[in-house]
Design an enzyme around this catalytic site. Sequence first.
Site, PDB file in Angstrom:
ATOM      1  N   VAL A  78       3.227  11.182   5.462  1.00  0.00           N
ATOM      2  CA  VAL A  78       2.645  10.273   6.440  1.00  0.00           C
ATOM      3  C   VAL A  78       1.163  10.179   6.122  1.00  0.00           C
ATOM      4  O   VAL A  78       0.600  11.052   5.462  1.00  0.00           O
ATOM      5  CB  VAL A  78       2.872  10.733   7.898  1.00  0.00           C
ATOM      6  CG1 VAL A  78       4.335  10.613   8.285  1.00  0.00           C
ATOM      7  CG2 VAL A  78       2.367  12.141   8.126  1.00  0.00           C
ATOM      8  N   SER A  79       0.517   9.123   6.585  1.00  0.00           N
ATOM      9  CA  SER A  79      -0.867   8.857   6.205  1.00  0.00           C
ATOM     10  C   SER A  79      -1.894   9.672   6.959  1.00  0.00           C
ATOM     11  O   SER A  79      -3.013   9.847   6.500  1.00  0.00           O
ATOM     12  CB  SER A  79      -1.175   7.371   6.377  1.00  0.00           C
ATOM     13  OG  SER A  79      -0.353   6.629   5.519  1.00  0.00           O
ATOM     14  N   SER A  80      -1.550  10.175   8.132  1.00  0.00           N
ATOM     15  CA  SER A  80      -2.530  10.949   8.893  1.00  0.00           C
ATOM     16  C   SER A  80      -1.839  12.056   9.667  1.00  0.00           C
ATOM     17  O   SER A  80      -0.621  12.017   9.882  1.00  0.00           O
ATOM     18  CB  SER A  80      -3.303  10.046   9.863  1.00  0.00           C
ATOM     19  OG  SER A  80      -2.447   9.617  10.894  1.00  0.00           O
TER      20      SER A  80
END
Length: 185
Positions: free
Chosen positions: A11-13
């Site tokens: 996931v990106s964050s």
Amino acid sequence: MKGQNVGYVRVSSTSQNTERQLVDVALDRVFTDKASGKDANRPELSNCLEHLREGDVLHVHSIDRLARNLKDLQTIIENLTRKGVTVKFYKEHLTFEAAAASPMQTLMLQMLGAFAEFERTLIKERQREGIEAAKAQGKKLGAPAKLTAEQTAEVKARVEQGDDKSKLAKEYGISRPTLYKLIAA
């Protein structure tokens, strides 16, 4: 040869949830990164790639979760299939295995990888345009200032008087790098 079923999730964050990826897939081991796809430093991906052995199957939710760009995608897939690892992408319904490599499979990989890279480029372009539009409207971008102008002046004066910078940073609830930026400004 029967190997492990290994999952890679990204996931990106840190605030994003990984639970929707690889739901209902029985996995022996899962490697999870919480980092932007554009980031080359993804420690769990490196660990995953080192862990995989001949006969293993790597399960990935979608192509954009695994690679940063088309070249990166092709390199990862080629290296894994050369090792005898099968790679399954669920969103795209694609499986890559060394024994079953075909020109059509390669074409699909390249096309989907190119589309993912194109989509990423469009997102970055829209983001840049949005930032430029906000600046043109006079909107202030970035995080709000940690200290008021008065507090900043106090900090600078106290540093000039020889006060300990670490203690000042703690007192004002800011990090030392932030304190050094304030002093330099």
